[in-house]
Design an enzyme around this catalytic site. Structure first.
Site, PDB file in Angstrom:
ATOM      1  N   HIS A  78      -2.219 -21.795 -86.089  1.00 33.76           N
ATOM      2  CA  HIS A  78      -2.028 -21.577 -84.765  1.00 33.76           C
ATOM      3  C   HIS A  78      -3.438 -21.779 -84.017  1.00 33.76           C
ATOM      4  O   HIS A  78      -4.492 -21.438 -84.411  1.00 33.76           O
ATOM      5  CB  HIS A  78      -1.286 -20.475 -84.092  1.00 33.76           C
ATOM      6  CG  HIS A  78      -2.157 -19.117 -84.662  1.00 33.76           C
ATOM      7  ND1 HIS A  78      -2.117 -18.778 -85.749  1.00 33.76           N
ATOM      8  CD2 HIS A  78      -2.963 -18.306 -83.997  1.00 33.76           C
ATOM      9  CE1 HIS A  78      -2.861 -17.433 -85.845  1.00 33.76           C
ATOM     10  NE2 HIS A  78      -3.257 -17.442 -84.939  1.00 33.76           N
ATOM     11  N   HIS A  82      -5.464 -21.476 -80.744  1.00 28.47           N
ATOM     12  CA  HIS A  82      -5.771 -20.599 -79.349  1.00 28.47           C
ATOM     13  C   HIS A  82      -6.383 -21.393 -78.274  1.00 28.47           C
ATOM     14  O   HIS A  82      -7.294 -22.339 -78.537  1.00 28.47           O
ATOM     15  CB  HIS A  82      -6.741 -19.356 -79.583  1.00 28.47           C
ATOM     16  CG  HIS A  82      -6.231 -18.353 -80.536  1.00 28.47           C
ATOM     17  ND1 HIS A  82      -5.893 -17.292 -80.152  1.00 28.47           N
ATOM     18  CD2 HIS A  82      -6.570 -18.327 -81.769  1.00 28.47           C
ATOM     19  CE1 HIS A  82      -5.603 -16.464 -80.975  1.00 28.47           C
ATOM     20  NE2 HIS A  82      -5.855 -17.237 -82.246  1.00 28.47           N
TER      21      HIS A  82
HETATM   22  P1  AMP Z   1      -5.307 -14.678 -84.775  1.00 31.45           P
HETATM   23  O1  AMP Z   1      -5.934 -13.669 -84.940  1.00 31.45           O
HETATM   24  O2  AMP Z   1      -5.922 -15.925 -84.821  1.00 31.45           O
HETATM   25  O3  AMP Z   1      -4.386 -14.811 -86.043  1.00 31.45           O
HETATM   26  O4  AMP Z   1      -4.174 -14.762 -83.588  1.00 31.45           O
HETATM   27  C1  AMP Z   1      -3.112 -14.205 -83.588  1.00 31.45           C
HETATM   28  C2  AMP Z   1      -2.549 -13.949 -82.090  1.00 31.45           C
HETATM   29  O5  AMP Z   1      -1.480 -13.902 -82.067  1.00 31.45           O
HETATM   30  C3  AMP Z   1      -3.132 -12.821 -81.511  1.00 31.45           C
HETATM   31  O6  AMP Z   1      -4.128 -13.400 -80.475  1.00 31.45           O
HETATM   32  C4  AMP Z   1      -2.301 -12.107 -80.851  1.00 31.45           C
HETATM   33  O7  AMP Z   1      -2.382 -11.326 -79.737  1.00 31.45           O
HETATM   34  C5  AMP Z   1      -0.887 -13.045 -80.860  1.00 31.45           C
HETATM   35  N1  AMP Z   1       0.405 -12.443 -81.063  1.00 31.45           N
HETATM   36  C6  AMP Z   1       0.707 -11.534 -82.098  1.00 31.45           C
HETATM   37  N2  AMP Z   1       2.115 -11.302 -82.074  1.00 31.45           N
HETATM   38  C7  AMP Z   1       2.533 -12.013 -80.802  1.00 31.45           C
HETATM   39  C8  AMP Z   1       3.649 -11.994 -80.162  1.00 31.45           C
HETATM   40  N3  AMP Z   1       4.813 -11.426 -80.570  1.00 31.45           N
HETATM   41  N4  AMP Z   1       3.902 -13.138 -78.925  1.00 31.45           N
HETATM   42  C9  AMP Z   1       2.611 -13.579 -78.747  1.00 31.45           C
HETATM   43  N5  AMP Z   1       1.525 -13.363 -79.622  1.00 31.45           N
HETATM   44  C10 AMP Z   1       1.464 -12.777 -80.261  1.00 31.45           C
END
Ligand code: AMP
Length: 133
Positions: free
Chosen positions: A98, A100
């Site tokens: 993913h 950001h």
């Molecule tokens: P990373 O640390 O780069 O793996 O980012 C994962 C991101 O996913 C974090 O910014 C979380 O806030 C986001 N996240 C986790 N669960 C959800 C969810 N159910 N809906 C939207 N975002 C989420």
């Protein structure tokens, strides 16, 4: 165990989805680091960016570009941060590719980059050789 993003992809948990196609989808992050913080997520699971085929990463970057333009247009963002946390050591919590995208505003005071470090004598030249691709 499916990743949280597979559950969102499959409609098993809700999300705020701003975009979807056959390759990826984009949702608002549930814990926004900036208002409008968006995630562009691959439909297939790839633990890191290097695991994903070029067509997927290339396509996802095109969607990031569209979101960047939209944030500038409708939020009056002055810029964006485009970030991939790649493996747990980098802060990646969800092992599912993913990207950001965070809207940024002049003087918003946010920071997303580690502090500057210094090289020892000769270290930068060694790294230069090691890292050439
Ligand atoms: P990373 O640390 O780069 O793996 O980012 C994962 C991101 O996913 C974090 O910014 C979380 O806030 C986001 N996240 C986790 N669960 C959800 C969810 N159910 N809906 C939207 N975002 C989420």
């Amino acid at each position: 165990m499916p990743t949280v993003f597979e559950l969102i992809r499959d409609g098993e948990i809700p999300s705020r989805k701003i975009y979807e196609d056959d390759v990826c989808f984009a949702i608002l992050d549930i814990s926004p680091r900036a208002k409008g913080h968006t995630l562009v997520i691959s439909k297939e699971v790839y633990p890191t960016v290097a695991d994903a085929p070029e067509e997927v990463t290339g396509h996802m970057m095109e969607i990031v570009k569209k979101i960047d333009r939209k944030m500038r247009k409708v939020l009056n963002a002055d810029g964006t941060n485009v970030i991939i946390n790649n493996s747990p050591a980098s802060g990646q919590e969800v092992p599912h590719l993913h990207i950001h995208v965070l809207p940024r505003f002049n003087g918003d005071g946010l920071s997303f980059f580690p502090p500057v470090q210094s090289y020892e004598d000769g270290e930068a030249d060694k790294l230069l050789e090691l890292l050439k691709i």
